[in-house]
Design a protein around this motif. Structure first.
Motif, mmCIF file in Angstrom:
data_model
loop_
_atom_site.group_PDB
_atom_site.id
_atom_site.type_symbol
_atom_site.label_atom_id
_atom_site.label_comp_id
_atom_site.label_asym_id
_atom_site.label_seq_id
_atom_site.Cartn_x
_atom_site.Cartn_y
_atom_site.Cartn_z
ATOM 1 N N ASN A 38 0.669 -1.163 -0.011
ATOM 2 C CA ASN A 38 0.132 0.141 0.109
ATOM 3 C C ASN A 38 0.902 1.151 -0.086
ATOM 4 N N ASP A 39 0.522 2.344 -0.401
ATOM 5 C CA ASP A 39 1.139 3.671 -0.712
ATOM 6 C C ASP A 39 2.674 3.069 -1.111
ATOM 7 N N ILE A 40 2.534 2.273 -2.271
ATOM 8 C CA ILE A 40 3.816 1.784 -2.929
ATOM 9 C C ILE A 40 4.844 2.613 -3.341
ATOM 10 N N PRO A 41 5.829 2.661 -2.903
ATOM 11 C CA PRO A 41 7.002 3.770 -3.028
ATOM 12 C C PRO A 41 7.930 3.190 -4.564
ATOM 13 N N SER A 42 8.726 4.397 -4.941
ATOM 14 C CA SER A 42 9.644 4.007 -5.982
ATOM 15 C C SER A 42 10.329 2.632 -5.705
ATOM 16 N N LEU A 43 10.784 2.143 -6.836
ATOM 17 C CA LEU A 43 11.452 1.052 -6.724
ATOM 18 C C LEU A 43 12.922 1.149 -6.046
ATOM 19 N N ALA A 44 13.220 2.384 -6.162
ATOM 20 C CA ALA A 44 14.549 2.826 -5.229
ATOM 21 C C ALA A 44 14.526 2.588 -3.804
ATOM 22 N N VAL A 45 13.383 3.022 -3.441
ATOM 23 C CA VAL A 45 13.053 3.042 -2.008
ATOM 24 C C VAL A 45 13.078 1.588 -1.418
ATOM 25 N N LEU A 46 12.550 0.709 -2.292
ATOM 26 C CA LEU A 46 12.476 -0.887 -2.024
ATOM 27 C C LEU A 46 13.815 -1.384 -1.981
ATOM 28 N N ARG A 47 14.640 -0.860 -3.095
ATOM 29 C CA ARG A 47 16.219 -1.633 -3.092
ATOM 30 C C ARG A 47 16.863 -1.014 -1.854
ATOM 31 N N ALA A 48 16.524 0.196 -1.261
ATOM 32 C CA ALA A 48 17.306 0.499 -0.167
ATOM 33 C C ALA A 48 16.942 -0.047 1.201
ATOM 34 N N GLU A 49 15.731 -0.434 1.345
ATOM 35 C CA GLU A 49 15.110 -1.424 2.465
ATOM 36 C C GLU A 49 15.962 -2.984 2.094
ATOM 37 N N ASN A 50 15.896 -3.251 0.902
ATOM 38 C CA ASN A 50 16.704 -4.805 0.709
ATOM 39 C C ASN A 50 18.057 -4.521 0.988
ATOM 40 N N HIS A 51 18.600 -3.210 0.429
ATOM 41 C CA HIS A 51 20.106 -3.019 0.968
ATOM 42 C C HIS A 51 20.270 -2.981 2.416
ATOM 43 N N ARG A 52 19.468 -2.692 3.312
ATOM 44 C CA ARG A 52 19.582 -2.668 4.586
ATOM 45 C C ARG A 52 19.283 -4.124 5.199
ATOM 46 N N ALA A 53 18.505 -4.663 4.641
ATOM 47 C CA ALA A 53 18.234 -6.423 4.894
ATOM 48 C C ALA A 53 19.290 -7.228 4.732
ATOM 49 N N ARG A 54 20.204 -6.706 3.592
ATOM 50 C CA ARG A 54 21.383 -7.628 3.067
ATOM 51 C C ARG A 54 22.320 -7.275 4.119
ATOM 52 N N ALA A 55 22.564 -6.043 4.718
ATOM 53 C CA ALA A 55 23.773 -5.641 5.440
ATOM 54 C C ALA A 55 23.576 -6.335 6.931
ATOM 55 N N ILE A 56 22.110 -6.257 7.259
ATOM 56 C CA ILE A 56 21.845 -7.124 8.642
ATOM 57 C C ILE A 56 22.191 -8.478 8.229
ATOM 58 N N ALA A 57 21.929 -9.091 7.148
ATOM 59 C CA ALA A 57 22.431 -10.446 7.115
ATOM 60 C C ALA A 57 23.601 -10.895 7.114
ATOM 61 N N GLU A 58 24.414 -9.976 6.592
ATOM 62 C CA GLU A 58 26.000 -9.963 6.199
ATOM 63 C C GLU A 58 26.649 -9.859 7.615
ATOM 64 N N ALA A 59 25.889 -8.999 8.554
ATOM 65 C CA ALA A 59 26.488 -8.856 9.860
ATOM 66 C C ALA A 59 26.369 -9.901 10.752
ATOM 67 N N VAL A 60 25.243 -10.583 10.643
ATOM 68 C CA VAL A 60 24.935 -11.807 11.389
ATOM 69 C C VAL A 60 25.841 -12.874 11.139
#
Ligand SMILES: [Fe+2]
Lengths: 286, 249
Positions: A263-285
């Protein structure tokens, strides 16, 4: 499925870690295939019902997505817990979509969305009773027989708890995965939302789940209205959910992770940034 | 409490056959939380109508919530696809128009003030959804001259496409006077998106000639029209996507 030693269960039920993905949403149909659009997106999750029809623009987009990404299917209308007879028309359409997309797995929610011949178009919680458990185990087996694909159920976000429940949600999910031999799509935001709405401890919930059954993780934003949190999938993932994500990965090891934003779907760039954060957390773990 | 009883109790609340308070008391749940589900169930039907019948919804203005309530009560969704929740709406409008003909305005569904025009509008908007969800295979680049396989022509007693086009321009024209019209509904061969096109004489001619399997020379001979006019009509029909496999060159 063994993992070298027969007594140690394989993580993710032996299914692959696909990395970090997003949902295929109409708003991004053009951007996703533009230069740089797919950067940091390892896989796509398809809402099954949106692509069951074989024609029109959705079918063309799906063909293109299939050529560029690993796909997984996520449904909202299976109604696994209904007492109505299984909907073979729906299952046939899902099987046909599987044939077109070759997904690594198929998922839906632990809930029901239809009863008495009526579709509510919403996900209604089940009571955590032995009777409901028996019923869902049988229905999951039926789905697995029909689809012949790995099948996961997602922990639902729910706003009511039933007085009839006889066990905890985590106990219900653990028993279900074990007896039906299905995987768990663990929505970490749903864990947070439910625990806030019903006064439970999210880490204790995660601890009580069979970590090796967690094949996929969902992360999403929600709407905190104070007296209740509504699971809107319409905002950024909050810090407490990112923390819970890290806590989960420490127990499960690497797991395919998807950002849900419906809902209130943002640009793909916003989703990529969220994805990037998830990846950083996964790599840190690690 | 058995699962069957829980689902029956929830069902009554979701369908508006009992109150959230009554269901919540029976289920041992919080009534305000249970009401979230009853709002969602109605809201999904409302959004299916609003996304598939945007012109009808805009013209209904303040009556819209009452229209949704009446439709929700009369037509429970029988299919898992969200859009199908709007499928019964044209029939609902038609039945309401027939049932309220001659009834005093301002009472019950008669207060919507619907006429046969509203039935046409609902039918046309739903025809556009049907076209965009048509599953006919996409014509390939080498497709022979033929009709767009998703093409559905519909006849209406009102100029319904004019009202839909006006809505697209941000206008809200009054209910038009009756005048027969033909509208083509189909998927764009280029994009797969749903389209509608008011039939003009040249487009109608091209569609009929191509449907009869006539190439331009045969169509010119059969109709007595100059070949150049026939070719122009074929090109116009191909430009808007009514026919496929035609290249003006
Ligand atoms: Fe989810």
């Amino acid at each position: 499925m063994s993992h070298g030693r027969p007594d140690v269960p394989a993580p993710r039920m032996g299914l692959p870690d696909l990395g970090h993905g997003v949902g295929l949403r109409r708003e991004h149909w053009d951007d996703l295939f533009a230069p740089g659009g797919a950067e940091g997106i390892d896989f796509l999750e398809i809402v099954s019902e949106n692509f069951m029809a074989r024609g029109g623009r959705p079918a063309r987009v799906l063909e293109r997505a299939r050529a560029h990404f690993p796909l997984i299917l996520h449904g909202t209308a299976l109604s696994i817990g209904t007492l109505d007879p299984p909907d073979t028309g729906y299952l046939d359409a899902l099987a046909e979509l599987c044939a077109r997309t070759d997904p690594a797995w198929v998922s839906d929610h632990l809930c029901y969305s239809s009863a008495h011949g009526v579709h509510y178009l919403d996900l209604i919680p089940l009571p955590f009773t032995a009777e409901a458990l028996d019923h869902v185990v049988e229905r999951v087996r039926g789905v697995q027989d029909h689809l012949r694909r790995p099948f996961l159920l997602e922990n639902l976000s729910y706003y009511i708890e039933y007085a009839a429940s006889e066990m905890s949600e985590a106990e219900f999910l653990s028993e279900l995965c074990q007896r039906a031999d299905c995987g768990l799509l663990l929505d970490v935001n749903n864990v947070y939302v439910n625990c806030r709405n019903h006064g439970h401890d999210p880490r204790a919930f995660i601890d009580a789940l069979p970590a090796e059954r967690v094949v996929q993780i969902h992360l999403a934003g929600h709407d905190d209205q104070g007296h209740v949190i509504i699971d809107t999938h319409g905002d950024h993932v909050i810090d407490a959910v990112w923390d819970l994500y890290a806590y989960t990965l420490e127990r499960t090891g690497p797991v395919s992770t998807l950002i849900e934003w419906d809902n209130d779907i943002p640009s793909l760039a916003v989703l990529r940034a969220e994805n990037h954060r998830a990846r950083a957390i996964a790599e840190a773990v690690g | 409490m058995k699962l069957a009883e829980i689902q029956a109790t929830f069902h009554q609340a979701l369908r508006g056959e009992s109150t959230p308070e009554a269901a919540a008391a029976a289920l041992g749940a919080d009534p305000r939380r249970l009401a979230i589900y009853t709002r969602f169930a109605r809201g999904h039907v409302a959004s299916a109508l609003e996304s598939n019948l945007p012109v009808f919804r805009a013209r209904a203005s303040d009556d819209w919530p009452a229209i949704v309530d009446a439709y929700f009560a009369a037509h429970p969704p029988r299919h898992w696809a969200l859009n199908h929740a709007a499928q019964a709406f044209p029939g609902f409008v038609q039945a309401t128009v027939e049932a309220t003909a001659g009834a005093p305005h301002g009472e019950g569904p008669a207060r919507f003030g619907w006429t046969a025009f509203e039935t046409c509008l609902a039918q046309a908007e739903w025809a556009l959804y049907r076209a965009l969800s048509d599953t006919a295979p996409r014509p390939g680049p080498q497709a022979p001259l033929g009709l767009n396989p998703t093409l559905v022509p519909m006849q209406f007693p009102y100029p319904v496409a004019d009202v839909m086009l006006a809505h697209g321009r941000g206008e809200a024209p009054p209910r038009p006077a009756p005048a027969p019209s033909i509208v083509f509904f189909y998927q764009s061969p280029a994009t797969g998106n749903g389209r509608y096109q008011k039939a003009r004489p040249d487009l109608l001619f091209a569609v009929k000639a191509v449907d009869a399997g006539l190439d331009p020379a045969a169509a010119a001979a059969a109709s007595g029209q100059p070949l150049a006019a026939v070719r122009a009509a074929y090109s116009a029909a191909a430009d808007v996507g009514l026919i496929v496999g035609w290249s003006a060159g």
